[in-house]
Design a protein around this motif. Structure first.
Motif, PDB file in Angstrom:
ATOM      1  N   ALA A  90      43.836  21.029   2.190  1.00 50.43           N
ATOM      2  CA  ALA A  90      42.403  21.135   1.924  1.00 50.43           C
ATOM      3  C   ALA A  90      41.548  20.307   2.865  1.00 50.43           C
ATOM      4  O   ALA A  90      40.339  20.522   2.951  1.00 50.43           O
ATOM      5  CB  ALA A  90      42.123  20.726   0.477  1.00 50.43           C
ATOM      6  N   VAL A  91      42.141  19.350   3.573  1.00 50.22           N
ATOM      7  CA  VAL A  91      41.368  18.463   4.442  1.00 50.22           C
ATOM      8  C   VAL A  91      41.798  18.669   5.892  1.00 50.22           C
ATOM      9  O   VAL A  91      42.956  18.474   6.239  1.00 50.22           O
ATOM     10  CB  VAL A  91      41.560  16.979   4.043  1.00 50.22           C
ATOM     11  N   GLN A  92      40.842  19.073   6.700  1.00 45.85           N
ATOM     12  CA  GLN A  92      41.054  19.159   8.148  1.00 45.85           C
ATOM     13  C   GLN A  92      40.200  18.076   8.776  1.00 45.85           C
ATOM     14  O   GLN A  92      39.060  17.860   8.367  1.00 45.85           O
ATOM     15  CB  GLN A  92      40.632  20.532   8.680  1.00 45.85           C
ATOM     16  N   GLY A  93      40.742  17.407   9.758  1.00 44.35           N
ATOM     17  CA  GLY A  93      39.976  16.345  10.403  1.00 44.35           C
ATOM     18  C   GLY A  93      40.332  16.195  11.862  1.00 44.35           C
ATOM     19  O   GLY A  93      41.323  16.752  12.350  1.00 44.35           O
ATOM     20  N   PHE A  94      39.479  15.459  12.532  1.00 47.92           N
ATOM     21  CA  PHE A  94      39.720  15.070  13.919  1.00 47.92           C
ATOM     22  C   PHE A  94      39.743  13.551  13.963  1.00 47.92           C
ATOM     23  O   PHE A  94      38.893  12.889  13.348  1.00 47.92           O
ATOM     24  CB  PHE A  94      38.640  15.628  14.847  1.00 47.92           C
ATOM     25  N   VAL A  95      40.717  13.006  14.658  1.00 44.96           N
ATOM     26  CA  VAL A  95      40.887  11.560  14.725  1.00 44.96           C
ATOM     27  C   VAL A  95      40.907  11.152  16.191  1.00 44.96           C
ATOM     28  O   VAL A  95      41.727  11.650  16.970  1.00 44.96           O
ATOM     29  CB  VAL A  95      42.199  11.114  14.033  1.00 44.96           C
ATOM     30  N   GLN A  96      39.984  10.259  16.543  1.00 48.06           N
ATOM     31  CA  GLN A  96      39.982   9.688  17.884  1.00 48.06           C
ATOM     32  C   GLN A  96      40.778   8.386  17.824  1.00 48.06           C
ATOM     33  O   GLN A  96      40.592   7.579  16.913  1.00 48.06           O
ATOM     34  CB  GLN A  96      38.557   9.406  18.343  1.00 48.06           C
ATOM     35  N   VAL A  97      41.664   8.207  18.786  1.00 44.94           N
ATOM     36  CA  VAL A  97      42.523   7.028  18.816  1.00 44.94           C
ATOM     37  C   VAL A  97      42.313   6.294  20.127  1.00 44.94           C
ATOM     38  O   VAL A  97      42.339   6.901  21.205  1.00 44.94           O
ATOM     39  CB  VAL A  97      44.017   7.421  18.678  1.00 44.94           C
ATOM     40  N   PRO A 108      53.992  15.883  11.059  1.00 48.28           N
ATOM     41  CA  PRO A 108      53.623  17.282  10.894  1.00 48.28           C
ATOM     42  C   PRO A 108      52.149  17.499  10.586  1.00 48.28           C
ATOM     43  O   PRO A 108      51.602  18.561  10.867  1.00 48.28           O
ATOM     44  CB  PRO A 108      54.496  17.746   9.720  1.00 48.28           C
ATOM     45  N   GLU A 109      51.471  16.472  10.037  1.00 49.47           N
ATOM     46  CA  GLU A 109      50.050  16.650   9.747  1.00 49.47           C
ATOM     47  C   GLU A 109      49.184  16.648  10.999  1.00 49.47           C
ATOM     48  O   GLU A 109      48.047  17.089  10.977  1.00 49.47           O
ATOM     49  CB  GLU A 109      49.543  15.679   8.711  1.00 49.47           C
ATOM     50  N   TYR A 114      45.716  18.114   9.545  1.00 53.54           N
ATOM     51  CA  TYR A 114      45.560  18.833   8.283  1.00 53.54           C
ATOM     52  C   TYR A 114      46.307  18.043   7.219  1.00 53.54           C
ATOM     53  O   TYR A 114      47.485  17.739   7.390  1.00 53.54           O
ATOM     54  CB  TYR A 114      46.158  20.240   8.360  1.00 53.54           C
ATOM     55  N   CYS A 115      45.608  17.720   6.131  1.00 53.97           N
ATOM     56  CA  CYS A 115      46.210  16.957   5.041  1.00 53.97           C
ATOM     57  C   CYS A 115      45.919  17.644   3.713  1.00 53.97           C
ATOM     58  O   CYS A 115      44.960  18.406   3.595  1.00 53.97           O
ATOM     59  CB  CYS A 115      45.643  15.532   5.001  1.00 53.97           C
ATOM     60  N   GLN A 116      46.735  17.320   2.714  1.00 56.23           N
ATOM     61  CA  GLN A 116      46.537  17.904   1.389  1.00 56.23           C
ATOM     62  C   GLN A 116      45.263  17.387   0.738  1.00 56.23           C
ATOM     63  O   GLN A 116      44.569  18.120   0.056  1.00 56.23           O
ATOM     64  CB  GLN A 116      47.734  17.612   0.497  1.00 56.23           C
TER      65      GLN A 116
END
Length: 151
Positions: A63-70, A91-92, A110-112
């Motif tokens: 249900a949660v899609q995100g973008f992560v800058q590292v 895998p996420e 992508y996370c639950q």
């Protein structure tokens, strides 16, 4: 080099990778064998990297899609390899790019739920020895799905 017919073939396959040689031939005004040979050549030459099914993340409970800058604390070949190994195991993390600018990497995840995203950010990424900072953005709505490449 590819010609206009190859370009049309690639565009058609991006829309529907299940097209048979017969269907491709009809679309391109070629015989099925000519269309099939062209597809095989484009595969052999690396224009077509593979075929995959597009899955609905919501139906899979993601249900949660995100973008992560590292941003890394230090830079070098070994640090890059270490971080690349980490993202390959998760895998996420479905896509990862190296970037110019302040962030070194951009990750699509992508996370639950938010708890799973929080765990990924704080217990996996931020706890890694070479990660200095993460900045996450949660997708509220995706206006356009990953589109075919322009041909």
């Amino acid at each position: 080099m590819i010609d206009q017919t190859d370009t049309k073939l690639l565009a058609a396959l991006q829309q529907n990778a299940h097209l048979t040689a017969q269907e491709l031939g009809e679309h391109l005004n070629l015989s099925a064998s000519q269309a099939g040979r062209r597809r095989q050549r484009l595969e052999a030459e690396g224009y077509i990297l593979g075929y995959a099914a597009r899955l609905d993340p919501n139906k899979l409970g993601l249900a949660v899609q995100g973008f992560v800058q590292v941003q890394l604390a230090s830079h070098g070949p070994e640090q890059s390899r270490t971080f690349a190994r980490l993202i390959e195991t998760r895998p996420e993390i479905t896509s990862a790019w190296t970037m110019t600018g302040e962030a070194d990497y951009l990750l699509r995840v992508y996370c639950q739920d938010l708890h799973e995203l929080n765990t990924l950010l704080h217990e996996i990424l931020l706890s890694h020895q070479i990660v200095a900072r993460v900045h996450s953005q949660i997708v509220m709505a995706q206006l356009k799905r990953d589109a075919p490449l322009p041909t």
